[in-house]
Design an enzyme around this catalytic site. Structure first.
Site, PDB file in Angstrom:
ATOM      1  N   SER A 179      -2.245  -6.596   3.742  1.00 18.87           N
ATOM      2  CA  SER A 179      -3.545  -5.962   3.949  1.00 18.87           C
ATOM      3  C   SER A 179      -3.888  -4.919   2.891  1.00 18.87           C
ATOM      4  O   SER A 179      -5.028  -4.461   2.828  1.00 18.87           O
ATOM      5  CB  SER A 179      -3.597  -5.311   5.337  1.00 18.87           C
ATOM      6  OG  SER A 179      -2.717  -4.198   5.407  1.00 18.87           O
ATOM      7  N   LYS A 204      -1.829   2.577   5.205  1.00 18.45           N
ATOM      8  CA  LYS A 204      -3.275   2.377   5.159  1.00 18.45           C
ATOM      9  C   LYS A 204      -3.933   3.416   4.250  1.00 18.45           C
ATOM     10  O   LYS A 204      -3.328   4.432   3.909  1.00 18.45           O
ATOM     11  CB  LYS A 204      -3.884   2.521   6.568  1.00 18.45           C
ATOM     12  CG  LYS A 204      -3.515   1.402   7.518  1.00 18.45           C
ATOM     13  CD  LYS A 204      -4.266   0.134   7.203  1.00 18.45           C
ATOM     14  CE  LYS A 204      -3.757  -1.039   8.024  1.00 18.45           C
ATOM     15  NZ  LYS A 204      -2.584  -1.672   7.457  1.00 18.45           N
TER      16      LYS A 204
END
Length: 260
Positions: A176, A213
Site C-alpha cells: 500500500s 502509513k
C-alpha cells in the site's frame, strides 16, 4: 473509506540478528516493544556492508529504475565483486557519463522502466561496469546530514541516523506504500525522536496492530498511497505514533537473480 494496510513488523538489530515482534489484535494499553531497546546500538553499515573493501556508494541520477524500487537521489550500496549474472542492476559509466540500469547481456542492452530510458550498447561505446547494486536506501524525510558524492560506506550511519538510541529497524509487509517507495519486505529505519511533519511516513499502532502509513495531521487520517485510501481516526481508536520512517532499505541482489 477502506484502508489498505502495509503491516509493520518490529525488528531490532542486536549482535547482527533481527528479532521480529508480531503485533496482535486486541492489545490494550501495551508498552511499545521498541522502548526496551532504546539503548541498543544500531548500525546500517554493519547490516548492509559485508566487505567494505569491495563496496562503495553511488547515487541514483534519475527514476529509470523506479519500477524495481530505485528512485532519483537514492543511495546505492555497490558491490564491486559480485558477477552481473547474479545481479543485473549495474552501476557503470557509458561514454563518460554515470548510469544505473538493468543489464541484459543477451540483448546487449541497458534497460530502464521506459524505452526512452533504455540503451542498446554498440561496439564503439566506452562502457565500464563499476559494480552491481546490492541495496538501495531511500530517504523519506529532509536529510539532516548532506549526502556527499565522495561518501564512503562507513559514513552511512552519520548520513542517515540523527538519534541513534531512539532509532530502530522494522520490516514492511504489503504494497500500500509503493507510491512513496516502500515495497513489501523493505527494511524501515524508524526514528522515535524525529519531529512528525504533516504528510510524514510513520509507524503507528492502531487498535493493537502495527501499520506504516502517511499521516494527514489536518484531517486526522492515515493514508495509503496505492491504491489511495485513508482511515479516519476517531476518539474511539487506540492510536499511538511509534516513530517517523526516516529511510527504507531495499534488497536487490537476490531479488533480481530471477531476471537473468
Amino acid at each position: 473509506m477502506l484502508l489498505y494496510n502495509t503491516v509493520f513488523l518490529y525488528s531490532f538489530i542486536l549482535g547482527m540478528q533481527i528479532f521480529q515482534f508480531f503485533a496482535q489484535a486486541g492489545i490494550v494499553g501495551f508498552e511499545s516493544p521498541a522502548s526496551q531497546y532504546e539503548e541498543a546500538q544500531l548500525s546500517i553499515s554493519e547490516l548492509l556492508v559485508a566487505n567494505p573493501s569491495s563496496t562503495h556508494l553511488a547515487f541514483a541520477k534519475d527514476n529509470a529504475l523506479s519500477h524495481i524500487g530505485i528512485y532519483k537521489h537514492d543511495i546505492l550500496i555497490v558491490n564491486k565483486n559480485m558477477p552481473t549474472k547474479n545481479n543485473p542492476i549495474v552501476v557503470a559509466t557509458l561514454n563518460g557519463e554515470p548510469i544505473v540500469r538493468l543489464l541484459d547481456r543477451n540483448k546487449h542492452m541497458l534497460q530502464g522502466a521506459m524505452s526512452a530510458q533504455s540503451y542498446t550498447l554498440r561496439d564503439d561505446d566506452d562502457f565500464c561496469i563499476q559494480g552491481v547494486v546490492d541495496f538501495s536506501i531511500r530517504l523519506h524525510t529532509a536529510n539532516h546530514h548532506p549526502v556527499y558524492e565522495c561518501a564512503t560506506p562507513e559514513m552511512i550511519d552519520d548520513m542517515i541516523i540523527k538519534h541513534p538510541s531512539a532509532t530502530y529497524f522494522g520490516l514492511a509487509q504489503g504494497h500500500s506504500m509503493i507510491n512513496v517507495g516502500i515495497f513489501d519486505g523493505d527494511i524501515l529505519i524508524v526514528d522515535r525522536h524525529q519531529f512528525i511533519n504533516d504528510g510524514a511516513v510513520i509507524v503507528a499502532t492502531l487498535n493493537g496492530e502495527f501499520v506504516c502509513k502517511k499521516l494527514d495531521k489536518a484531517q486526522r487520517r492515515l493514508v495509503s498511497t496505492k491504491p489511495y485510501s485513508f482511515y479516519q481516526l476517531s476518539e474511539r481508536d487506540r492510536f499511538q505514533v511509534e516513530g517517523c520512517v526516516i529511510a527504507s532499505v531495499r534488497l536487490h541482489s537476490s531479488l533480481n537473480m530471477s531476471l537473468n
